[in-house]
Structure formats: structure tokens, C-alpha cells
Design an enzyme around this catalytic site. Structure first.
Site, PDB file in Angstrom:
ATOM      1  CG  ASP A 188      -6.960   3.542   2.369  1.00  0.00           C
ATOM      2  OD1 ASP A 188      -7.822   3.178   1.555  1.00  0.00           O
ATOM      3  OD2 ASP A 188      -6.989   4.645   2.918  1.00  0.00           O
ATOM      4  CE  LYS A 230      -1.916   3.460   2.482  1.00  0.00           C
ATOM      5  NZ  LYS A 230      -1.405   4.262   3.591  1.00  0.00           N
TER       6      LYS A 230
END
Length: 222
Positions: free
Chosen positions: A139, A121
Site C-alpha cells: 500500500d 493489494k
DNA sequence: ATCCCGAGGG
DNA sequence: CCCTCTGGAT
């Protein structure tokens, strides 16, 4: 409505209502962004922004952070989630950037994820924001909102969400679409009791169609 | 009690 | 796949 139709509606809506969506993390260069994103794991951006100005004053660049004592870094980030892990990761990250990458933050996902504290991420955020690569960082907000609206189907992991979204988001919109989904998740499509009453995506939202369309406002308030 | 721009280790 | 890390806001 198909996913493509949903996304076309959503793109049009956000382009009209939030044409300049970007991160709310405070930063002034790639180093600061990388530190801020590492700190933001399981923590609100607002909380991160309360600590980073002083942290950046004390450790203004990669070399100073690489030389830092993690116990001193800890003092600056004590009010953030997982402070011990993050203090260790920050110093380790900086040391590896200095030793393995000549002090320059690598700009491929494969290289970035070798850094302590940097996962997929974070690597997607850095390559997208700093280098305009069409990478979709997933996320908690992107994961939840995409699933709820119906942009993803049966996506059980962030990676599955990432791959499904990339299939129909035009490359030049990946960067801003990421921020659209984040900000929508933060302020409207929140995890608990999503604010469907103020949401402009109702016509395209699978969750709304399935759960709230035929209930009254009074029912929803219960 | 649950959530917040997750990552590392078993 | 699971678990742990771990503070502040709601």
C-alpha cells in the site's frame, strides 16, 4: 549497509518493539475483513472503523450484501473516500462471490482480483491474513517506507516493491513485516515530515543517512 | 495543498 | 502510461 543488512536490522528492531503487529481494521471474520479492506482504499483505517460496525449490523454476511441496494449501502459509507464506487464494488463483489464461488470467498490472488473492487493489494491482504499465504500487500505506506529506508531500489510501482521485498523477507515473516511497515509508515515514517527524531531505524535508514545525519535539530525544524 | 492499507477504465 | 473517483484530517 546492504539491503539484506538493513532488513536484518529492521527485523530485529521490530521483533523487539512490535512483536504482535496486526491490522487496525475492525473485523471478526473473512467477510468483514474483505469489506473493510475494500473500503480502506485511499482512506484511513480509523475512518473505515467509524462506519463498518453499523454496515456489518445491517449486512452481516455475503448473501445479505449481495441482495443489498447499492444506494442503501451508500448511506452507510458516505463519509469514506469514493463512496459511490465502493458501494457499487461491495454489492458487485458479494454478488460475484455468491454466483461464481458458491458464497465462499476465493483464496487465490488470481481469483480474488476478478472480484469488483479487489485489486492486487487487497487480494494480497486477504490471502495473507486469512490463509497465511506469504504474499506482500504493498500500500502507500509500504511503498513509501520501503523506498525511504532503502529496502527497495528504484521501485517505481507497487508490484516492483512487492517483488523486491519478497526476495529477502523470509516467508514466515512476510505477514508481520507487512504490518510492521504499515504501522511504521502510519505513526513514524509519515509521508510529510517523517519523525526521524523518534525513529529507531536511523542506523539502517538510507533516507536518514543521506538527508538528516549531518543537519542539526534546529535545521530540521525549519 | 497533501495525504489516507487503490481500483477501474481509457 | 494516464485519468477519475471523492470525503475527511492535517
Amino acid at each position: 549497509m546492504t539491503r539484506k543488512e538493513r532488513f536484518d536490522f529492521i527485523i530485529k528492531y521490530f521483533q523487539e518493539h512490535n512483536p504482535n503487529a496486526e491490522t487496525e481494521l475492525l473485523y471478526s471474520n473473512p467477510y468483514e475483513l474483505l469489506v473493510a479492506v475494500i473500503l480502506s482504499a485511499q482512506c484511513t483505517d480509523k475512518r473505515v472503523n467509524m462506519t463498518t460496525p453499523e454496515l456489518f449490523r445491517r449486512f452481516p454476511d455475503m448473501p445479505s450484501l449481495a441482495r443489498a441496494d447499492k444506494d442503501e449501502v451508500l448511506v452507510y459509507i458516505k463519509s469514506i473516500s469514493y463512496p459511490n464506487n465502493k458501494a457499487k464494488h461491495l454489492v458487485g463483489m458479494a454478488q460475484k462471490v455468491m454466483s461464481d464461488f458458491g458464497g465462499n470467498i476465493p483464496m487465490t490472488v488470481a481469483e480474488l482480483i476478478t472480484l469488483p473492487g479487489v485489486g492486487r493489494k487487497t487480494a494480497n491482504v486477504i490471502t495473507s491474513v486469512v490463509d497465511a499465504q506469504p504474499n506482500m500487500a504493498v500500500d502507500t505506506h509500504v511503498f513509501r517506507v520501503a523506498a525511504r529506508i532503502g529496502l527497495t531500489v528504484n521501485a517505481k510501482t507497487p508490484l516492483a516493491t512487492e517483488l523486491q521485498l519478497l526476495k529477502f523477507i523470509p516467508k514466515d515473516l512476510v505477514y508481520i513485516a507487512h504490518h510492521w511497515l504499515i504501522l511504521h509508515g502510519r505513526y513514524v515514517c509519515v509521508a510529510r515530515n517523517p519523525k526521524c527524531d523518534i525513529c529507531g531505524l536511523k542506523p539502517a535508514c538510507k533516507y536518514y543517512q543521506q538527508h538528516l545525519k549531518n543537519t542539526t535539530i534546529a535545521d530540521n525544524a525549519l
